[in-house]
Scaffold this motif. Structure first.
Motif, PDB file in Angstrom:
ATOM      1  N   LYS A 186      41.857  18.228  -0.632  1.00 11.37           N
ATOM      2  CA  LYS A 186      43.033  17.766  -1.364  1.00 11.37           C
ATOM      3  C   LYS A 186      43.706  16.370  -0.900  1.00 11.37           C
ATOM      4  O   LYS A 186      43.885  15.713  -1.784  1.00 11.37           O
ATOM      5  CB  LYS A 186      44.144  18.991  -1.211  1.00 11.37           C
ATOM      6  CG  LYS A 186      45.544  18.578  -1.891  1.00 11.37           C
ATOM      7  CD  LYS A 186      46.207  19.547  -1.890  1.00 11.37           C
ATOM      8  CE  LYS A 186      47.993  19.379  -2.524  1.00 11.37           C
ATOM      9  NZ  LYS A 186      48.764  20.210  -2.193  1.00 11.37           N
ATOM     10  N   SER A 201      40.972  13.783  -1.911  1.00  8.45           N
ATOM     11  CA  SER A 201      41.213  13.478  -3.208  1.00  8.45           C
ATOM     12  C   SER A 201      42.420  12.438  -3.633  1.00  8.45           C
ATOM     13  O   SER A 201      42.443  11.739  -4.339  1.00  8.45           O
ATOM     14  CB  SER A 201      41.179  14.725  -4.286  1.00  8.45           C
ATOM     15  OG  SER A 201      42.704  15.167  -3.923  1.00  8.45           O
ATOM     16  N   LYS A 202      43.506  12.725  -2.618  1.00 12.39           N
ATOM     17  CA  LYS A 202      44.554  11.587  -2.761  1.00 12.39           C
ATOM     18  C   LYS A 202      44.241  10.202  -2.215  1.00 12.39           C
ATOM     19  O   LYS A 202      44.999   9.492  -2.389  1.00 12.39           O
ATOM     20  CB  LYS A 202      45.813  12.507  -2.095  1.00 12.39           C
ATOM     21  CG  LYS A 202      46.536  13.602  -2.621  1.00 12.39           C
ATOM     22  CD  LYS A 202      47.604  14.025  -1.935  1.00 12.39           C
ATOM     23  CE  LYS A 202      48.480  15.044  -2.641  1.00 12.39           C
ATOM     24  NZ  LYS A 202      49.404  15.630  -1.920  1.00 12.39           N
TER      25      LYS A 202
END
Length: 82
Positions: free
Chosen positions: A70, A73-74
């Motif tokens: 996560k 992906s940021k």
């Protein structure tokens, strides 16, 4: 060792101690950094991280593999190798 979280990037910040007479002296607010070993079932390996307790709570909810993915992906570079 530096007091920086490997995942969240939390690091010490500065501020003031304020006395009863309102005198101000410099101090540091350091994050609660712990060294923790996690098992990653997706890869079958252990990974040791120096992370804040805030990141530990999030890992308990999502899992270490999902949390790192996560963050990546940021666009946040974690430096964790599985």
């Amino acid at each position: 060792m530096s007091k920086v979280c490997k995942l969240t990037g939390k690091k010490p910040i500065s501020g003031n101690n304020v006395s009863h007479s309102n005198r101000k002296t410099k101090r540091r607010f350091v994050p609660n950094i712990q060294k923790k070993k996690f098992f990653v079932p997706e890869t079958g390996k252990f990974v040791t991280l120096r992370i804040s307790t805030n990141a530990m709570r999030t890992i308990n909810k999502l899992g270490v593999y999902a949390y790192v993915k996560k963050l990546e992906s940021k666009g946040i570079e974690t430096g964790v190798k599985f």
